[in-house]
Design a protein around this motif. Structure first.
Motif, PDB file in Angstrom:
ATOM      1  N   UNK A 230       0.709  -1.118  -0.099  1.00  0.00           N
ATOM      2  CA  UNK A 230      -0.353  -0.329   0.218  1.00  0.00           C
ATOM      3  C   UNK A 230       1.025   1.390   0.393  1.00  0.00           C
ATOM      4  N   UNK A 231       1.871   1.842   0.591  1.00  0.00           N
ATOM      5  CA  UNK A 231       3.245   2.585   0.798  1.00  0.00           C
ATOM      6  C   UNK A 231       3.558   3.058   0.441  1.00  0.00           C
ATOM      7  N   UNK A 232       4.334   1.583  -0.025  1.00  0.00           N
ATOM      8  CA  UNK A 232       5.717   1.437  -1.004  1.00  0.00           C
ATOM      9  C   UNK A 232       6.773   2.998  -0.580  1.00  0.00           C
ATOM     10  N   UNK A 233       7.424   2.591   0.622  1.00  0.00           N
ATOM     11  CA  UNK A 233       8.008   3.397   0.723  1.00  0.00           C
ATOM     12  C   UNK A 233      10.126   3.240   0.114  1.00  0.00           C
ATOM     13  N   UNK A 234       9.831   4.059   1.566  1.00  0.00           N
ATOM     14  CA  UNK A 234      11.797   4.142   0.840  1.00  0.00           C
ATOM     15  C   UNK A 234      13.059   3.692   1.700  1.00  0.00           C
ATOM     16  N   UNK A 235      12.566   3.657   3.236  1.00  0.00           N
ATOM     17  CA  UNK A 235      13.007   3.044   4.243  1.00  0.00           C
ATOM     18  C   UNK A 235      11.805   2.786   5.140  1.00  0.00           C
ATOM     19  N   UNK A 236      11.974   1.336   5.634  1.00  0.00           N
ATOM     20  CA  UNK A 236      11.408   0.637   6.782  1.00  0.00           C
ATOM     21  C   UNK A 236      12.179   0.589   8.044  1.00  0.00           C
ATOM     22  N   UNK A 237      11.306   0.604   9.082  1.00  0.00           N
ATOM     23  CA  UNK A 237      12.272   1.073  10.585  1.00  0.00           C
ATOM     24  C   UNK A 237      11.258   0.485  10.906  1.00  0.00           C
ATOM     25  N   UNK A 238      11.305  -0.580  11.931  1.00  0.00           N
ATOM     26  CA  UNK A 238      11.027  -2.101  12.900  1.00  0.00           C
ATOM     27  C   UNK A 238      12.005  -1.284  13.835  1.00  0.00           C
ATOM     28  N   UNK A 239      10.507  -1.050  15.101  1.00  0.00           N
ATOM     29  CA  UNK A 239      11.731  -0.580  16.456  1.00  0.00           C
ATOM     30  C   UNK A 239      11.262  -2.162  17.390  1.00  0.00           C
ATOM     31  N   UNK A 240      11.372  -3.013  17.054  1.00  0.00           N
ATOM     32  CA  UNK A 240      11.397  -4.709  17.898  1.00  0.00           C
ATOM     33  C   UNK A 240      10.162  -5.839  17.699  1.00  0.00           C
ATOM     34  N   UNK A 241      10.793  -6.579  18.155  1.00  0.00           N
ATOM     35  CA  UNK A 241       9.882  -7.934  17.917  1.00  0.00           C
ATOM     36  C   UNK A 241       9.031  -8.211  17.086  1.00  0.00           C
ATOM     37  N   UNK A 242      10.435  -8.893  16.140  1.00  0.00           N
ATOM     38  CA  UNK A 242       9.950  -9.529  14.982  1.00  0.00           C
ATOM     39  C   UNK A 242       9.823 -11.086  15.365  1.00  0.00           C
ATOM     40  N   UNK A 243      10.023 -11.655  16.389  1.00  0.00           N
ATOM     41  CA  UNK A 243      10.284 -13.021  16.482  1.00  0.00           C
ATOM     42  C   UNK A 243      11.182 -13.574  15.818  1.00  0.00           C
ATOM     43  N   UNK A 244      11.994 -13.352  15.189  1.00  0.00           N
ATOM     44  CA  UNK A 244      12.544 -14.289  14.410  1.00  0.00           C
ATOM     45  C   UNK A 244      12.324 -14.386  12.853  1.00  0.00           C
ATOM     46  N   UNK A 245      11.370 -13.528  12.338  1.00  0.00           N
ATOM     47  CA  UNK A 245      11.351 -12.899  11.314  1.00  0.00           C
ATOM     48  C   UNK A 245      11.668 -11.755  10.240  1.00  0.00           C
ATOM     49  N   UNK A 246      12.262 -11.395  11.101  1.00  0.00           N
ATOM     50  CA  UNK A 246      13.411 -10.574  10.604  1.00  0.00           C
ATOM     51  C   UNK A 246      13.606 -11.117   9.186  1.00  0.00           C
ATOM     52  N   UNK A 247      14.433 -11.835   8.285  1.00  0.00           N
ATOM     53  CA  UNK A 247      14.826 -11.876   7.446  1.00  0.00           C
ATOM     54  C   UNK A 247      13.676 -11.825   6.621  1.00  0.00           C
ATOM     55  N   UNK A 248      12.521 -12.398   6.688  1.00  0.00           N
ATOM     56  CA  UNK A 248      10.973 -12.240   5.740  1.00  0.00           C
ATOM     57  C   UNK A 248      10.733 -11.331   5.443  1.00  0.00           C
TER      58      UNK A 248
END
Length: 157
Positions: free
Chosen positions: A22-40
């Motif tokens: 939906x957003x098509x960002x230029x950068x994504x920032x994730x503030x934690x708690x991916x629980x092992x899905x950071x690669x996906x």
């Protein structure tokens, strides 16, 4: 520059994938708690993705915190659980001031906030997977940066 800020996806990534499309960002920032899905989460994006370690990211090699320059803004990214954010954001804003940053991005509470009440802007995107605010709608934040201007909007699915 359009920055997508998310947090606390807890391995339930369907809403994240929808928001990316939906957003098509230029950068994504994730503030934690991916629980092992950071690669996906990283592989799904057509842009750089920065992710920090959350309190539920066991056995992960993610960095505990990041400091990034986003346009004219020195930005600190942390999950927030080490700064008492469950009790409010005053401690994390004091730490951000001491670090000399302009913006602090954090998660952990699963409640969206854009707080401009001090020199440091404190932003929590809430959670795309397990929202806890009234109405319990999955949330994220869009940060738009142009030159020395920044604007934030809390978005809901």
């Amino acid at each position: 520059m359009k920055v997508l800020i998310v947090s606390d996806t807890h391995r339930k990534n369907e809403n994240y994938f929808k928001v990316l499309e939906l957003q098509k960002p230029d950068l994504v920032i994730h503030c934690g708690d991916t629980e092992g899905s950071e690669y996906a989460l990283s592989e799904a994006a057509d842009c750089p993705v920065q992710i920090v370690l959350g309190n539920n990211d066991f056995f992960s090699c993610l960095p505990r915190e990041l400091e990034l320059q986003i346009g004219a803004f020195k930005t600190w990214v942390t999950h927030g659980h080490n700064y008492g954010v469950s009790m409010g954001n005053e401690m994390i804003k004091r730490e951000a001031t001491a670090r000399g940053v302009d913006i602090v991005l954090y998660g952990h509470t699963h409640k969206p906030v854009v707080d401009r009440k001090s020199r440091v802007i404190a932003v929590n995107p809430g959670s795309l997977s397990y929202p806890r605010q009234e109405g319990r709608r999955p949330s994220y934040v869009i940060m738009e940066v142009e030159d020395s201007n920044v604007c934030f909007s809390i978005e809901y699915l």
